[in-house]
Motif scaffolding. Structure first.
Motif, PDB file in Angstrom:
ATOM      1  N   GLN A   1      10.765   6.546   3.131  1.00  9.09           N
ATOM      2  CA  GLN A   1      12.087   5.933   3.137  1.00  9.09           C
ATOM      3  C   GLN A   1      12.597   5.928   1.713  1.00  9.09           C
ATOM      4  O   GLN A   1      11.830   5.783   0.760  1.00  9.09           O
ATOM      5  CB  GLN A   1      12.031   4.508   3.688  1.00  9.09           C
ATOM      6  N   ALA A   2      13.910   6.058   1.557  1.00 14.55           N
ATOM      7  CA  ALA A   2      14.524   6.062   0.230  1.00 14.55           C
ATOM      8  C   ALA A   2      15.774   5.205   0.269  1.00 14.55           C
ATOM      9  O   ALA A   2      16.456   5.124   1.290  1.00 14.55           O
ATOM     10  CB  ALA A   2      14.862   7.481  -0.210  1.00 14.55           C
ATOM     11  N   VAL A   3      16.061   4.578  -0.845  1.00 16.15           N
ATOM     12  CA  VAL A   3      17.253   3.741  -0.938  1.00 16.15           C
ATOM     13  C   VAL A   3      17.842   3.893  -2.343  1.00 16.15           C
ATOM     14  O   VAL A   3      17.118   4.070  -3.323  1.00 16.15           O
ATOM     15  CB  VAL A   3      16.896   2.270  -0.639  1.00 16.15           C
ATOM     16  N   ALA A   4      19.146   3.880  -2.399  1.00 21.14           N
ATOM     17  CA  ALA A   4      19.841   3.918  -3.688  1.00 21.14           C
ATOM     18  C   ALA A   4      20.135   2.491  -4.114  1.00 21.14           C
ATOM     19  O   ALA A   4      20.596   1.678  -3.306  1.00 21.14           O
ATOM     20  CB  ALA A   4      21.132   4.721  -3.581  1.00 21.14           C
ATOM     21  N   CYS A   5      19.857   2.139  -5.372  1.00 20.99           N
ATOM     22  CA  CYS A   5      20.112   0.804  -5.907  1.00 20.99           C
ATOM     23  C   CYS A   5      21.096   0.947  -7.055  1.00 20.99           C
ATOM     24  O   CYS A   5      20.945   1.828  -7.920  1.00 20.99           O
ATOM     25  CB  CYS A   5      18.826   0.159  -6.423  1.00 20.99           C
TER      26      CYS A   5
ATOM     27  N   HIS B   1      25.739   7.098  -2.099  1.00 22.30           N
ATOM     28  CA  HIS B   1      26.117   5.936  -2.910  1.00 22.30           C
ATOM     29  C   HIS B   1      26.061   4.663  -2.087  1.00 22.30           C
ATOM     30  O   HIS B   1      26.990   3.869  -2.050  1.00 22.30           O
ATOM     31  CB  HIS B   1      27.524   6.104  -3.511  1.00 22.30           C
ATOM     32  N   ASP B   2      24.920   4.539  -1.342  1.00 21.84           N
ATOM     33  CA  ASP B   2      24.784   3.396  -0.454  1.00 21.84           C
ATOM     34  C   ASP B   2      23.328   2.940  -0.501  1.00 21.84           C
ATOM     35  O   ASP B   2      22.432   3.708  -0.882  1.00 21.84           O
ATOM     36  CB  ASP B   2      25.167   3.796   0.976  1.00 21.84           C
ATOM     37  N   VAL B   3      23.102   1.691  -0.122  1.00 20.86           N
ATOM     38  CA  VAL B   3      21.737   1.179  -0.117  1.00 20.86           C
ATOM     39  C   VAL B   3      21.115   1.281   1.263  1.00 20.86           C
ATOM     40  O   VAL B   3      20.060   0.720   1.510  1.00 20.86           O
ATOM     41  CB  VAL B   3      21.711  -0.301  -0.586  1.00 20.86           C
ATOM     42  N   GLY B   4      21.734   2.001   2.168  1.00 21.10           N
ATOM     43  CA  GLY B   4      21.158   2.172   3.498  1.00 21.10           C
ATOM     44  C   GLY B   4      19.844   2.948   3.456  1.00 21.10           C
ATOM     45  O   GLY B   4      19.678   3.853   2.642  1.00 21.10           O
ATOM     46  N   LEU B   5      18.917   2.563   4.304  1.00 20.51           N
ATOM     47  CA  LEU B   5      17.606   3.201   4.312  1.00 20.51           C
ATOM     48  C   LEU B   5      17.686   4.588   4.916  1.00 20.51           C
ATOM     49  O   LEU B   5      18.382   4.808   5.906  1.00 20.51           O
ATOM     50  CB  LEU B   5      16.611   2.363   5.106  1.00 20.51           C
ATOM     51  N   ARG B   6      16.966   5.548   4.328  1.00 23.30           N
ATOM     52  CA  ARG B   6      16.838   6.891   4.874  1.00 23.30           C
ATOM     53  C   ARG B   6      15.369   7.086   5.282  1.00 23.30           C
ATOM     54  O   ARG B   6      14.476   6.929   4.463  1.00 23.30           O
ATOM     55  CB  ARG B   6      17.227   7.970   3.842  1.00 23.30           C
ATOM     56  N   ARG B   7      15.123   7.368   6.535  1.00 18.01           N
ATOM     57  CA  ARG B   7      13.747   7.469   7.050  1.00 18.01           C
ATOM     58  C   ARG B   7      13.414   8.936   7.330  1.00 18.01           C
ATOM     59  O   ARG B   7      14.209   9.627   7.972  1.00 18.01           O
ATOM     60  CB  ARG B   7      13.578   6.641   8.322  1.00 18.01           C
ATOM     61  N   TYR B   8      12.242   9.371   6.888  1.00 17.33           N
ATOM     62  CA  TYR B   8      11.809  10.756   7.062  1.00 17.33           C
ATOM     63  C   TYR B   8      10.324  10.769   7.426  1.00 17.33           C
ATOM     64  O   TYR B   8       9.551   9.921   6.983  1.00 17.33           O
ATOM     65  CB  TYR B   8      12.012  11.572   5.785  1.00 17.33           C
TER      66      TYR B   8
ATOM     67  N   GLY C   1       0.791  -1.228   0.000  1.00 20.85           N
ATOM     68  CA  GLY C   1       0.000   0.000   0.000  1.00 20.85           C
ATOM     69  C   GLY C   1       0.823   1.279   0.000  1.00 20.85           C
ATOM     70  O   GLY C   1       0.282   2.357   0.236  1.00 20.85           O
ATOM     71  N   TYR C   2       2.119   1.165  -0.266  1.00 21.44           N
ATOM     72  CA  TYR C   2       2.972   2.347  -0.287  1.00 21.44           C
ATOM     73  C   TYR C   2       2.850   3.080  -1.610  1.00 21.44           C
ATOM     74  O   TYR C   2       2.604   2.488  -2.664  1.00 21.44           O
ATOM     75  CB  TYR C   2       4.436   1.964  -0.093  1.00 21.44           C
ATOM     76  N   GLY C   3       3.049   4.406  -1.576  1.00 18.13           N
ATOM     77  CA  GLY C   3       3.318   5.160  -2.780  1.00 18.13           C
ATOM     78  C   GLY C   3       4.779   4.971  -3.155  1.00 18.13           C
ATOM     79  O   GLY C   3       5.655   5.030  -2.281  1.00 18.13           O
ATOM     80  N   VAL C   4       5.081   4.726  -4.406  1.00 16.58           N
ATOM     81  CA  VAL C   4       6.448   4.416  -4.831  1.00 16.58           C
ATOM     82  C   VAL C   4       6.836   5.328  -5.988  1.00 16.58           C
ATOM     83  O   VAL C   4       6.065   5.525  -6.931  1.00 16.58           O
ATOM     84  CB  VAL C   4       6.584   2.941  -5.251  1.00 16.58           C
ATOM     85  N   ILE C   5       8.047   5.909  -5.890  1.00 16.76           N
ATOM     86  CA  ILE C   5       8.626   6.722  -6.960  1.00 16.76           C
ATOM     87  C   ILE C   5      10.015   6.167  -7.248  1.00 16.76           C
ATOM     88  O   ILE C   5      10.813   5.970  -6.323  1.00 16.76           O
ATOM     89  CB  ILE C   5       8.713   8.204  -6.576  1.00 16.76           C
TER      90      ILE C   5
ATOM     91  N   PHE D   1       6.571   5.685   0.424  1.00 18.81           N
ATOM     92  CA  PHE D   1       6.012   6.486   1.511  1.00 18.81           C
ATOM     93  C   PHE D   1       4.557   6.097   1.725  1.00 18.81           C
ATOM     94  O   PHE D   1       3.913   5.518   0.841  1.00 18.81           O
ATOM     95  CB  PHE D   1       6.128   7.982   1.212  1.00 18.81           C
ATOM     96  N   GLU D   2       4.056   6.404   2.933  1.00 20.86           N
ATOM     97  CA  GLU D   2       2.669   6.094   3.282  1.00 20.86           C
ATOM     98  C   GLU D   2       2.057   7.258   4.042  1.00 20.86           C
ATOM     99  O   GLU D   2       2.771   8.028   4.703  1.00 20.86           O
ATOM    100  CB  GLU D   2       2.586   4.821   4.134  1.00 20.86           C
TER     101      GLU D   2
END
Length: 598
Positions: free
Chosen positions: A130-134, A106-113, A46-50, A150-151
């Motif tokens: 939350q955002a992650v780099a792949c 330049h990391d796949v670590g999660l960023r929470r806001y 149910g998340y919005g994804v960009i 995001f939700e």
């Protein structure tokens, strides 16, 4: 054909496991492409994804993201992500972009806001993001993209703000209470104090936090070490000395203290103390009824209602108890629905004064209607809290039935004789003024009769004043029953009465009224086993035939009454008007009264 897992697949699995607790990732085959793994799981949750490229430009967004941001897919593609997804904090400041922060590392670590998502149409919703780099491998180089999900967390934010609003309202109402409220730790040190406590003791908030209950009330806690403040419970186990409180300026006052435990104050617990200045007006409600439930158990009715709709948002149990409605029923009502006789224009005028800042508070009286239809008078203190969101009004209503009864009694005593219940002189003058105005505009006359009980002094002297009072009460009742409803009988004092008889044509009409009054008192009054005969001497003047002012009319009737006494008592005389051509020198005073007897 299965896709061979690459670096991106492994990273996607790890990200997905961290983002969803492992549940979504376990359900997706390892052989699936990394983007499908991540995006499918997030969409199902149910998340919005960009999805953005390495330059933080939007490459794709799902339906939930389009709904929350207000950006359609075609409009959003190619836009910088901070244009489509912009977060602000509670102060309206723009927050860093989660995607750009993730790509920059330049990391796949999660960023929470968490913050306010500003949609394209200007609306705002509280979201958790939350955002992650792949990164994948292309030509020996790592090429990147970012995934932002995001939700809508508005429900949690609204609940948090509702709790904050209830807390602020509770503090505001507690500050309006008549008692000082002190929160104490286990040693008796003050942790918090309401506004009443600060005013009562004369300390500032910071100063109060350095004091103990023993310092505020040295008697008895300093001169009687065996007495503990925790003993001042609602029902103490022994008789305790009265407390004396000391203000900052060293003045003191007798105080009523009640202390109850408050376990929520830390591991060691604490106490809530209520202090009342006993030199002020005594309260009719035991303070103990409000301990532990300061708002719900208050004797006052406390209402918080919406500044726009006027519907009640909060009501205490005192209001529910007094009105006989449940909390749910009152939440569907407004102040106008419980107030009888309070016009909508009047209430809106009060509210406008508070909204405009003309007054900090105002007090008005009205009558509250209970669920069973009965009413009672209240005095309402109204305040406006514009800092609330939405703004609210706070009303504290006090039942003033006893006060109104006292005021009514005082008003009655001011206008009616305490012994007989008849109108007294001030009330007589008001009625005489109205009767004269009516007689002046009609062909009828107003008969003013001054009456005096014959030989009443003999009754007082021989039988006593208690018997005399009983005679006066009996005579007053007989006169009242003998007269018409429109007529007035008043007691001026002692054994003197005045009768106002309206609609009189002439002396003969007035004489018939006199005969009726004399007949009413003709039967002896039985008091204490005695039969006491009663008779009146009555003087009469007719207005406007006797075109004098009020005081002069009474004087003329009084003079006629004395003429009746001189004529032998138990009779009456009319005041005779002296004409301008009357010879005052040759006419003796007694000739001013006519020969009418009855």
């Amino acid at each position: 054909m299965f896709h061979k897992p690459d670096v991106a697949d492994v990273e996607a699995q790890r990200i997905l496991a961290r983002a969803t607790g492992g549940m979504a990732a376990a359900a997706v085959p390892v052989a699936s492409p990394s983007s499908a793994v991540l995006l499918s799981a997030l969409a199902q949750a149910g998340y919005g994804v960009i999805v953005t490229d390495a330059d933080a430009r939007v490459r794709w967004l799902n339906d939930a993201a389009q709904s929350l941001t207000g950006w359609l897919g075609g409009d959003a593609l190619g836009q910088r992500v901070f244009s489509v997804f912009r977060l602000e904090d509670d102060q309206g400041e723009v927050m860093p972009s989660p995607v750009e922060a993730a790509l920059a590392e330049h990391d796949v670590g999660l960023r929470r806001y968490s913050g306010w998502l500003c949609a394209r149409d200007g609306t705002r919703e509280w979201v958790d993001a939350q955002a992650v780099a792949c990164f994948g491998i292309a030509g020996g180089e790592r090429d990147g993209q970012a995934v932002l999900w995001f939700e809508d967390a508005g429900a949690r934010q609204r609940a948090r703000r509702a709790v904050q609003r209830r807390t602020e309202i509770a503090e505001a109402v507690i500050n309006e209470l008549a008692e000082a409220v002190l929160l104490l730790d286990a040693t008796g040190r003050v942790q918090r104090a309401n506004a009443r406590a600060l005013r009562m003791f004369g300390y500032g908030s910071a100063e109060m936090g350095q004091l103990t209950i023993a310092r505020l009330m040295p008697v008895p806690f300093m001169n009687a070490p065996d007495v503990q403040f925790t003993e001042y419970r609602t029902n103490p186990s022994r008789r305790l000395p009265r407390a004396v409180a000391w203000r900052k300026d060293a003045t003191h006052f007798p105080a009523r203290l009640v202390v109850e435990p408050l376990p929520v104050m830390g591991d060691d617990g604490g106490y809530v103390a209520l202090v009342r200045d006993d030199t002020e007006t005594q309260r009719s409600v035991n303070m103990a009824q409000r301990l532990g439930r300061l708002l719900d158990s208050a004797v006052e009715e406390i209402y918080v209602f919406d500044a726009n709709s006027l519907y009640f948002l909060e009501v205490n149990r005192g209001a529910q108890r007094n009105l006989g409605y449940t909390n749910e029923e009152l939440r569907t009502m407004t102040p106008l629905m419980v107030a009888e006789g309070l016009a909508q224009e009047t209430l809106l005028g009060y509210l406008a004064q508070l909204r405009g800042g003309d007054r900090e508070h105002l007090v008005y009286r009205t009558r509250h209607r209970r669920a069973d239809g009965t009413v009672y008078p209240v005095e309402v203190r109204l305040n406006f809290s514009r800092d609330e969101e939405p703004p609210v009004f706070m009303a504290m209503a006090v039942d003033i039935s006893d006060r109104e009864a006292q005021e009514k009694e005082m008003s009655h005593l001011a206008h009616f004789d305490a012994l007989t219940g008849l109108p007294n002189r001030p009330q007589l003058m008001l009625r005489l003024q109205a009767a004269m105005a009516l007689a002046a505009s009609s062909p009828k006359q107003l008969a003013v009769m001054f009456m005096d009980i014959d030989k009443f002094k003999v009754i007082n002297d021989t039988c006593g004043h208690d018997v005399g009072d009983e005679v006066l009460r009996a005579v007053a009742q007989r006169l009242r029953e003998a007269l018409r409803t429109a007529d007035t009988v008043a007691r001026l004092g002692g054994d003197e009465f005045v009768v106002l008889a309206e609609g009189i044509n002439n002396n003969e009409d007035a004489t018939r009224v006199v005969e009726k009054l004399q007949a009413a008192v003709a039967q002896p009054v039985a008091v204490g086993g005695q039969q006491l005969p009663i008779a009146f001497s009555i003087g009469i003047t007719l207005y406007p035939n006797d075109n004098a002012d009020m005081e002069t009319l009474l004087k003329h009737a009084d003079e006629a009454m004395y003429a009746a006494k001189h004529a032998g008592r138990g009779t009456h005389r009319f005041y005779e008007i002296l004409r301008p051509d009357t010879d005052m020198v040759d006419t003796p005073k007694k000739s001013r009264f006519g020969p009418h007897l009855s």
